[in-house]
Design an enzyme around this catalytic site. Structure first.
Site, PDB file in Angstrom:
ATOM      1  N   SER A 121       0.618  -1.256   0.056  1.00  0.00           N
ATOM      2  CA  SER A 121      -0.027   0.037  -0.032  1.00  0.00           C
ATOM      3  C   SER A 121       0.752   1.283   0.193  1.00  0.00           C
ATOM      4  O   SER A 121       0.490   2.261  -0.476  1.00  0.00           O
ATOM      5  CB  SER A 121      -1.191  -0.183   1.185  1.00  0.00           C
ATOM      6  OG  SER A 121      -1.864  -1.181   1.143  1.00  0.00           O
TER       7      SER A 121
ATOM      8  N   HIS B  36       0.735   4.320   4.526  1.00  0.00           N
ATOM      9  CA  HIS B  36       0.084   5.114   3.262  1.00  0.00           C
ATOM     10  C   HIS B  36       0.567   6.241   2.939  1.00  0.00           C
ATOM     11  O   HIS B  36       1.003   6.934   2.232  1.00  0.00           O
ATOM     12  CB  HIS B  36      -1.563   4.941   3.536  1.00  0.00           C
ATOM     13  CG  HIS B  36      -1.935   3.887   3.532  1.00  0.00           C
ATOM     14  ND1 HIS B  36      -3.325   3.593   3.388  1.00  0.00           N
ATOM     15  CD2 HIS B  36      -1.659   2.492   3.311  1.00  0.00           C
ATOM     16  CE1 HIS B  36      -3.749   2.360   3.406  1.00  0.00           C
ATOM     17  NE2 HIS B  36      -2.400   1.583   3.126  1.00  0.00           N
TER      18      HIS B  36
END
Length: 291
Positions: free
Chosen positions: A196, A242
């Site tokens: 991610s 992230h």
């Protein structure tokens, strides 16, 4: 008063110019003297056989003339440097690696995750490879949504970005964004797995590329905004990974996209290495918050 000889010395003829052949001689290829031919190079007028012919805009040319001519032709480049990409091999390779690692998790999830997951404590203890290896792991079975979402995102935006940036620059953005996400986890988190961070780095790269080329970037902003909200709404998601990947991916892409035309390759290489060095120094000299 002197006179020119009727038959000048062949060594006095300029290099590369075809030598005259006797009127009754059978012409042979200049590279293969045992092959008879009646075709001549359009540039140097040397006799050439079929194996030495290269199709030109007019007639045929020999191998040397084609090679010399290609040196003066400017090679095509991707918009931000590098060779143009027709097939996004780096994207497909990254997807293949992620899938293969997940299959290893299917076989023995505990062993794979325990040894390679991103863990701040283990990195602080010297297991530095986790900064990269954790980016190729995903939530182990029976969870499949994690890897499915990341691979879908890579499949959708990866090829387009690779064609814009060039394969090596795209790979650099992906890996540095993955490292940036792991460094953020190291500083402000504890444990994380998944691509991610790299995927969010590609989101940031898409925004920078759109702005640099004058495209409408609102769609990319919506994509980033929605995923940022999901990052804080859905429990169990590493916001550190992230956001760290998003920031580093955007920074690296901006350095590549806005590099000066003069010495662009050197500038891109230098700034990419500078970002890598900064991430390494942060890990070396700063301790995770949990320690």
């Amino acid at each position: 008063m002197t006179t020119q000889p009727d038959h000048p010395n062949p060594s006095d003829r300029p290099e590369g110019q075809a030598q005259p052949e006797p009127k009754d001689a059978v012409p042979t290829c200049y590279r293969h003297p045992d092959r008879e031919t009646y075709v001549r190079c359009q540039r140097c007028d040397r006799s050439i056989c079929p194996d030495c012919m290269r199709v030109a805009s007019v007639g045929h040319q020999c191998v040397e003339c084609v090679r010399d001519g290609s040196r003066n032709i400017r090679q095509a480049e991707a918009p931000f440097g590098g060779r143009p990409v027709t097939t996004p091999f780096v994207t497909w390779t990254l997807m293949a690696i992620n899938v293969l690692v997940y299959l290893a998790e299917v076989v023995n999830a505990q062993e794979v995750v325990n040894r390679f997951a991103m863990s701040a404590d283990h990195v602080a203890a010297g297991q530095w490879w986790r900064l990269f290896s954790g980016a190729f792991l995903h939530a182990p079975p029976p969870s499949y949504w994690h890897i499915l979402f990341n691979m879908w995102a890579l499949f959708v935006i990866g090829p387009q970005l690779e064609r814009m940036l060039g394969s090596l620059r795209f790979l650099s953005v992906y890996l540095l964004a993955a490292l940036g996400g792991s460094v953020a986890v190291y500083l402000f988190g504890d444990y994380a797995v998944g691509a991610s961070g790299a995927i969010y780095g590609l989101f940031g790269a898409m925004f920078v590329v759109a702005r640099r080329l004058g495209y409408d970037a609102r769609g990319v902003l919506w994509l980033i905004g929605i995923n940022a909200v999901l990052t804080f709404v859905i429990p169990g998601i590493s916001w550190q990974g992230h956001l760290g990947g998003l920031v580093v991916g955007a920074i690296v892409t901006a350095l590549f996209a806005y590099a000066p035309e003069r010495n662009r390759k050197a500038f891109q290489l230098g700034t990419g290495l500078a970002v890598l060095a900064a991430c390494v120094l942060i890990v070396v000299f700063l301790s995770p918050m949990g320690v």
